[in-house]
Motif scaffolding. Structure first.
Motif, mmCIF file in Angstrom:
data_model
loop_
_atom_site.group_PDB
_atom_site.id
_atom_site.type_symbol
_atom_site.label_atom_id
_atom_site.label_comp_id
_atom_site.label_asym_id
_atom_site.label_seq_id
_atom_site.Cartn_x
_atom_site.Cartn_y
_atom_site.Cartn_z
ATOM 1 N N ASN A 368 1.347 -1.095 -0.314
ATOM 2 C CA ASN A 368 -0.362 -0.181 -0.234
ATOM 3 C C ASN A 368 0.778 1.181 -0.314
ATOM 4 N N SER A 369 2.022 1.597 0.527
ATOM 5 C CA SER A 369 2.724 2.957 0.850
ATOM 6 C C SER A 369 3.549 2.320 -0.697
ATOM 7 N N VAL A 370 3.776 1.572 -1.009
ATOM 8 C CA VAL A 370 4.881 1.665 -2.789
ATOM 9 C C VAL A 370 4.172 2.183 -3.418
ATOM 10 N N LEU A 371 1.884 1.865 -3.108
ATOM 11 C CA LEU A 371 1.418 2.215 -4.476
ATOM 12 C C LEU A 371 1.216 3.497 -4.435
ATOM 13 N N GLU A 372 0.667 4.504 -3.110
ATOM 14 C CA GLU A 372 0.909 5.398 -2.645
ATOM 15 C C GLU A 372 2.248 6.797 -3.607
ATOM 16 N N ALA A 373 3.109 5.376 -3.389
ATOM 17 C CA ALA A 373 4.306 6.413 -3.522
ATOM 18 C C ALA A 373 4.261 6.679 -4.870
ATOM 19 N N VAL A 374 4.299 5.715 -5.433
ATOM 20 C CA VAL A 374 4.169 5.092 -7.139
ATOM 21 C C VAL A 374 3.432 6.377 -7.641
ATOM 22 N N ALA A 375 2.486 6.718 -6.671
ATOM 23 C CA ALA A 375 0.975 7.878 -7.514
ATOM 24 C C ALA A 375 1.460 9.029 -7.495
ATOM 25 N N ALA A 376 2.296 9.152 -6.299
ATOM 26 C CA ALA A 376 2.540 10.785 -6.085
ATOM 27 C C ALA A 376 4.028 11.299 -6.752
ATOM 28 N N GLY A 377 4.593 10.116 -7.442
ATOM 29 C CA GLY A 377 5.329 10.452 -8.159
ATOM 30 C C GLY A 377 6.886 10.471 -7.349
ATOM 31 N N ALA A 443 4.486 7.552 -12.225
ATOM 32 C CA ALA A 443 3.198 7.926 -11.866
ATOM 33 C C ALA A 443 2.415 8.710 -13.136
ATOM 34 N N ALA A 444 2.872 8.996 -13.645
ATOM 35 C CA ALA A 444 1.519 9.827 -14.803
ATOM 36 C C ALA A 444 1.348 8.543 -15.958
ATOM 37 N N GLU A 445 2.125 7.245 -15.977
ATOM 38 C CA GLU A 445 1.224 5.331 -15.996
ATOM 39 C C GLU A 445 0.360 4.729 -15.573
ATOM 40 N N ALA A 446 0.458 5.368 -13.860
ATOM 41 C CA ALA A 446 -1.075 5.003 -12.938
ATOM 42 C C ALA A 446 -1.702 5.960 -13.404
ATOM 43 N N ALA A 447 -1.443 6.481 -13.567
ATOM 44 C CA ALA A 447 -2.934 7.954 -12.963
ATOM 45 C C ALA A 447 -3.290 7.360 -14.729
ATOM 46 N N ILE A 448 -2.824 7.290 -16.004
ATOM 47 C CA ILE A 448 -3.454 7.427 -17.192
ATOM 48 C C ILE A 448 -3.839 5.795 -17.185
ATOM 49 N N ALA A 449 -3.270 4.574 -16.476
ATOM 50 C CA ALA A 449 -3.617 3.279 -15.809
ATOM 51 C C ALA A 449 -5.096 3.505 -15.513
#
Length: 470
Positions: A368-377, A443-449
């Motif tokens: 969960n922490s990983v995905l929060e950081a990824v989404a935040a870039g 982060a941009a790729e996560a937002a697009i997904a």
């Protein structure tokens, strides 16, 4: 008898651990928004955690409360795994199977709204035979990534053992996983080690093994991940996941969420933390947090504190539970041009990671922490402790390129303070530029997904369509 409704009715069974239940509730919100009727199983002490979901979807989400099954190895009244040792988590997995019969009786009574599928956490393998008795398919929800799910299932499928005479550096290979990763024995999940080394009673150990084997018989897996992060593990069905289909639908958490909203009462308000961070240049602050389960030993905390002082990097250090901070450190950090903030308790982590001043995240690599950081870039400094965290660290450092290794020791192993200070200096300097750049790209790729037309959005749509066909 009322005629069945046309709305598909799905039974959700979470595992009572915050890192498992919350992303399943996030998935439930996405499913409810797409027209499914959901019933979520819970127990009295965990029921309040469902309140935001029920409030947001009062007509389509319902809760089903059963008394928590007692077990002689669990303290009376304990209904979730927060701050529990691995042995307790193993007992939880075993004890929850006692809900099979009461859930079955309830499901058979749902003539007006018959259940068409069961979606349950990967620690709830006992719902596989439950679903079979109801006569519906079961889908495994994995709160970890695909790699983090394949590795433990591979272990239980193959029953890997450490040879006699080998130390914790013994290499365990995973030849059927793309890239053929290998991990040292000390990096292997403690749940698996306590089973294979006979450190839990026989019935509990058998439940751990059977739990994974049942998962491999499921209809498929829904994973809180996305293709740009784990594409190599999604390109073909994995043997270690029973060659089953994987719907990659993450990140499932809403962008506006803050950790304090769902993790408990925050020790510092998001506004106060944001105001403190406003004083620092963009990307200059290190955010340090090891999740709600990990408590650093005094030696680990002392090494971290010394490294922070040596590096002179501005920081926010979140100390959860019974964590310790070396005497005098907090005052010295605050006095040094207010360079550091220590938060004792829960912090609004999502808000912190999305603040422009935060440039790095030192993390235990919980998913969960990983995905929060990824989404935040935000790039990461990986300090894995247990569970799937060593696997996640490898993914972040070697596959995704969004992290640097901070410490490889795990729970109870204190790093050399000088070496850790050098890692911090490298991160904020030129050596960290590649991870910083890649983190922004991911982060941009996560937002697009997650947007309409994106890979996760489309996988979620396809999953809902499969449910509607039932």
């Amino acid at each position: 008898m009322a005629p069945p409704t046309a709305t598909p009715h799905v039974l959700l069974v979470p595992f009572p651990a915050q890192g498992h239940a919350l992303p399943l509730y996030d998935l439930a919100a996405l499913l409810a928004a797409r027209g499914l009727r959901l019933t979520v199983v819970t127990t009295p002490a965990n029921a309040a955690q469902l309140a935001p979901l029920l409030a947001a979807h009062p007509d389509s989400v319902h809760r089903l409360i059963f008394p928590f099954p007692s077990h002689p190895s669990l303290p009376a009244g304990l209904e979730n795994t927060r701050n529990c040792p691995p042995v307790y988590i193993a007992v939880f997995i075993h004890a929850l199977a006692a809900l099979h019969q009461p859930i079955l009786a309830w499901a058979r009574s749902q003539s007006a709204h018959p259940v068409v599928a069961v979606v349950s956490d990967f620690f709830c393998g006992w719902t596989q035979p439950l679903a079979a008795e109801i006569g519906v398919p079961r889908v495994v929800f994995t709160p970890s990534g695909v790699l983090g799910t394949a590795v433990p299932h591979s272990l239980f499928r193959r029953l890997v053992k450490r040879p006699v005479g080998c130390d914790d550096g013994f290499q365990v290979a995973f030849p059927t996983i793309p890239g053929e990763p290998a991990f040292e024995w000390r990096e292997i999940s403690m749940l698996y080690k306590i089973y294979i080394e006979g450190l839990v009673e026989e019935q509990v150990g058998e439940s751990l093994e059977q739990n994974c084997l049942w998962n491999l018989e499921s209809w498929g897996f829904v994973s809180n991940t996305f293709r740009a992060l784990e594409g190599r593990y999604l390109d073909a069905p994995l043997e270690d996941m029973g060659f089953k289909r994987v719907w990659a639908v993450g990140p499932v958490a809403p962008d506006t969420d803050t950790a304090g909203d769902r993790g408990g009462e925050a020790a510092v308000a998001a506004g106060d933390l944001s105001a403190w961070l406003d004083a620092f240049p963009e990307g200059s602050v290190l955010y340090v947090c090891f999740g709600s389960q990990t408590v650093l030993t005094p030696a680990m905390a002392a090494a971290l504190a010394e490294a922070l002082e040596r590096s002179a990097v501005p920081f926010v250090w979140v100390v959860s539970g019974d964590g310790v901070v070396p005497e005098g450190f907090e005052a010295r950090a605050a006095a040094a041009a207010k360079r550091g903030m220590v938060v004792r308790g829960w912090a609004p982590q999502v808000a912190a990671l999305r603040h422009p001043a935060v440039g790095w995240f030192m993390t235990h690599c919980g998913w969960n922490s990983v995905l929060e950081a990824v989404a935040a870039g935000v790039p990461m400094l990986a300090w894995p402790m247990a569970a799937d965290q060593f696997v996640n660290a490898r993914l972040l450092v070697e596959d995704a390129g969004v992290a640097l290794r901070a410490c490889a020791g795990g729970v109870g192993v204190a790093p050399d303070a000088g070496e850790l200070a050098a890692v911090l200096a490298d991160a904020v300097g030129e050596k960290g530029s590649g991870a910083r750049t890649r983190a922004k790209e991911l982060a941009a790729e996560a937002a697009i997904a997650a947007r309409s037309g994106g890979s996760s959005y489309e996988d979620l749509e396809r999953f809902v369509q499969e449910i509607q066909k039932l």
